[in-house]
Design an enzyme around this catalytic site. Structure first.
Site, PDB file in Angstrom:
ATOM      1  N   CYS A   1       0.804  -1.225   0.000  1.00 55.21           N
ATOM      2  CA  CYS A   1       0.000   0.000   0.000  1.00 55.21           C
ATOM      3  C   CYS A   1       0.836   1.275   0.000  1.00 55.21           C
ATOM      4  O   CYS A   1       0.341   2.331  -0.398  1.00 55.21           O
ATOM      5  CB  CYS A   1      -0.923   0.007   1.210  1.00 55.21           C
ATOM      6  SG  CYS A   1      -2.084  -1.381   1.266  1.00 55.21           S
TER       7      CYS A   1
ATOM      8  N   HIS B   1      12.020   2.305   6.181  1.00 51.78           N
ATOM      9  CA  HIS B   1      11.784   0.854   6.117  1.00 51.78           C
ATOM     10  C   HIS B   1      12.190   0.237   7.445  1.00 51.78           C
ATOM     11  O   HIS B   1      13.326   0.366   7.876  1.00 51.78           O
ATOM     12  CB  HIS B   1      12.617   0.250   4.982  1.00 51.78           C
ATOM     13  CG  HIS B   1      12.080  -1.044   4.464  1.00 51.78           C
ATOM     14  ND1 HIS B   1      11.777  -2.111   5.275  1.00 51.78           N
ATOM     15  CD2 HIS B   1      11.783  -1.449   3.202  1.00 51.78           C
ATOM     16  CE1 HIS B   1      11.328  -3.103   4.541  1.00 51.78           C
ATOM     17  NE2 HIS B   1      11.310  -2.723   3.284  1.00 51.78           N
TER      18      HIS B   1
ATOM     19  N   HIS C   1      -3.338  20.570   3.463  1.00 52.60           N
ATOM     20  CA  HIS C   1      -4.120  19.383   3.111  1.00 52.60           C
ATOM     21  C   HIS C   1      -3.318  18.135   3.458  1.00 52.60           C
ATOM     22  O   HIS C   1      -2.080  18.130   3.346  1.00 52.60           O
ATOM     23  CB  HIS C   1      -4.472  19.378   1.617  1.00 52.60           C
ATOM     24  CG  HIS C   1      -5.228  20.594   1.170  1.00 52.60           C
ATOM     25  ND1 HIS C   1      -6.554  20.794   1.455  1.00 52.60           N
ATOM     26  CD2 HIS C   1      -4.815  21.679   0.460  1.00 52.60           C
ATOM     27  CE1 HIS C   1      -6.946  21.944   0.935  1.00 52.60           C
ATOM     28  NE2 HIS C   1      -5.914  22.511   0.325  1.00 52.60           N
TER      29      HIS C   1
ATOM     30  N   HIS D   1      -3.119   7.372   4.033  1.00 50.73           N
ATOM     31  CA  HIS D   1      -3.495   6.066   3.496  1.00 50.73           C
ATOM     32  C   HIS D   1      -4.814   5.590   4.095  1.00 50.73           C
ATOM     33  O   HIS D   1      -4.921   5.351   5.304  1.00 50.73           O
ATOM     34  CB  HIS D   1      -2.400   5.036   3.769  1.00 50.73           C
ATOM     35  CG  HIS D   1      -2.808   3.644   3.402  1.00 50.73           C
ATOM     36  ND1 HIS D   1      -3.308   3.312   2.155  1.00 50.73           N
ATOM     37  CD2 HIS D   1      -2.806   2.484   4.114  1.00 50.73           C
ATOM     38  CE1 HIS D   1      -3.595   2.030   2.118  1.00 50.73           C
ATOM     39  NE2 HIS D   1      -3.306   1.509   3.294  1.00 50.73           N
TER      40      HIS D   1
ATOM     41  N   ASN E   1     -10.313   0.309   0.481  1.00 51.05           N
ATOM     42  CA  ASN E   1      -8.845   0.298   0.520  1.00 51.05           C
ATOM     43  C   ASN E   1      -8.354   0.002  -0.892  1.00 51.05           C
ATOM     44  O   ASN E   1      -8.425  -1.129  -1.359  1.00 51.05           O
ATOM     45  CB  ASN E   1      -8.346  -0.760   1.510  1.00 51.05           C
ATOM     46  CG  ASN E   1      -6.832  -0.733   1.666  1.00 51.05           C
ATOM     47  OD1 ASN E   1      -6.111  -0.228   0.812  1.00 51.05           O
ATOM     48  ND2 ASN E   1      -6.344  -1.300   2.759  1.00 51.05           N
TER      49      ASN E   1
END
Length: 502
Positions: free
Chosen positions: A147, A226, A317, A321, A354
């Site tokens: 995602c 990560h 703004h 996700h 999603n």
């Protein structure tokens, strides 16, 4: 030598045809015709969906896995997956080329992304063939990125444009949910059936100075984080087989906390780059107070709470996700955002579900379609996905505009309110990880350690992969089966451990 500024000329999002937007209640009833559907499976997916904050009538599902269209059961072969891929990619690429006045042969760099569907030839090659692009095009397909890729991939776009200045990059992404659909019984994998829906985006980016006057945004900052070094983070979301060998995307109970962790690191990393001068002063005062309190053993003043800026002063703004209601509420709580700044992301979740890597782009298009964008306004785009990874991008609008995207045409340019959402977003929200624990800190630490140590579904031994492991097997095919079954059992046990602790 300073690199050239990168511009977002325009973008488009997938607009599903009416025949694919079947009301969930109809799909729910038609699913009983599938011979492998059980009551437990059916009820679990329904329960998750109706609590998800997703509209029961707006979202789209491919015909191959739509119960009202495929009464004999889901079709997940490569032909069905390719049909979905062509439909989504074909539409968004055609639209963004039309919006920018480009021809397919004008594209110099092509970057595509799908996680589970990774055919040979690649999706990038499929698009080169469909649109008859040039022979010298730089094209790359990224698989398994999850995602976060809709934002994380902007790092690759930036690097490619720095390496090839003045070129045109077409950045496209979608999750082909025909391949990601799970027909089995494992609940951790069934969650994706309830949440994931069709979607996709295509964007044109360039660092050609001639494009500044006709571009919408300038990319000021982009970064990625990560946390895959941690076994717990790496194991939070995986595409793997269940006990019957049926593949599915497993969403473990540790995912919300790991997603929050990697997202917090990404936002914290970009914060110094986007703070206002006033916030720098506030941070300096906070640091001085903390130092004075520490030196004086809190005689001069108390140790203040760590400084966290008001992000509504950093950005106008927010594109967050839309992975699910709980994920968005967790982000809202972590960034201390008011409901009006969260509304666009919740609208994206409501009307499209999603959409994986495309979710932040749907939020982007909502803002353009309803609120409009004013010159100089700042946009913070935040993606998070398996691995775990987070990506953060920071844009500035180059001109004022209101662009009603086809996917939001049904709103007729009207901004939504909280009353239009299936679930409230301004109330005090407590997720499962906010509940008090009945265990001691030592017991909770042991659970975390055990979760991190859980092995994955692989025939490798405790010492890791060995060269012979790739080729070794027994004549009856039983080699590794017991190991795999045990690994699955241990993984499920550890995945549930954190919830038991709550």
């Amino acid at each position: 030598m300073a690199s050239l500024p990168i511009y977002l000329a325009d973008f488009s999002c997938f607009h599903a045809p009416d025949e694919l937007r079947v009301p969930f209640a109809e799909s729910e009833a038609a699913a009983w015709k599938w011979k492998n559907v059980t009551k437990a499976q059916h009820d679990f997916v329904s329960k998750i969906f109706w609590k998800s904050g997703i509209s029961g009538t707006r979202t789209a599902v491919p015909a191959a896995i739509q119960p009202t269209v495929a009464p004999d059961g889901p079709k997940q072969d490569l032909h069905a997956a390719q049909a979905e891929c062509k439909q989504v990619y074909g539409q968004v690429i055609t639209n963004v080329l039309a919006k920018t006045g480009l021809k397919p042969q004008d594209v110099d760099i092509l970057i595509t992304n799908t996680s589970v569907y990774c055919p040979t030839p690649s999706v990038a090659s499929l698009m080169v063939n469909m649109f008859k692009m040039r022979e010298d095009i730089q094209c790359y397909h990224l698989g398994g990125m999850g995602c976060a890729m809709g934002v994380v991939g902007l790092n690759l776009v930036r690097d490619m444009l720095i390496a090839h200045p003045g070129k045109i990059c077409l950045f496209v992404g979608s999750e082909v949910i025909t391949s990601a659909f799970y027909p089995g019984l494992r609940q951790e994998a069934l969650v994706t059936n309830a949440l994931f829906r069709m979607g996709g985006y295509a964007a044109i980016l360039t660092n050609n100075p001639a494009w500044r006057s006709k571009s919408k945004y300038q990319l000021n900052h982009v970064l990625r984080v990560h946390t895959g070094q941690s076994d717990r983070a790496f194991n939070a979301l995986n595409y793997e087989p269940d006990e019957q060998g049926i593949n599915g995307c497993v969403i473990t109970k540790t995912l919300p906390s790991e997603a929050a962790n990697v997202l917090e690191k990404g936002v914290r990393k970009i914060t110094p780059k986007i703070m206002t001068w006033g916030q720098y002063a506030e941070a300096a005062v906070n640091y001085i107070q903390a130092a004075a309190a520490q030196v004086s053993s809190e005689r001069l003043c108390k140790i203040p709470a760590p400084y966290q800026p008001d992000y509504t002063r950093c950005a106008d703004h927010f594109l967050l996700h839309a992975g699910g209601y709980a994920i968005l509420r967790g982000i809202q709580k972590g960034l201390h955002l008011p409901s009006e700044k969260m509304l666009p992301s919740f609208c994206s979740l409501r009307d499209f579900g999603n959409t994986s890597c495309a979710s932040t782009w749907y939020t982007f298009s909502y803002i353009e379609s309803t609120l409009g964008m004013k010159k100089g306004e700042r946009v913070l785009q935040v993606g998070v996905g398996g691995g775990m990874k987070s990506g953060v991008a920071y844009w500035t609008a180059l001109r004022s505009h209101k662009d009603i995207h086809e996917c939001w045409a049904h709103l007729e340019g009207r901004p939504q309110t909280e009353a239009d959402l299936p679930r409230p977003i301004s109330n005090d929200y407590k997720g499962i990880f906010d509940l008090p624990s009945t265990l001691t800190p030592e017991e909770r630490a042991a659970i975390v350690e055990n979760t991190s140590a859980a092995p994955r579904v692989t025939p490798a031994g405790q010492g890791g992969w060995r060269k012979d492991d790739v080729f070794r097997g027994s004549g009856d095919g039983s080699h590794g089966a017991a190991e795999v079954a045990e690994v699955i059992r241990l993984h499920e046990q550890s995945a549930r451990a954190e919830v038991v602790a709550q």
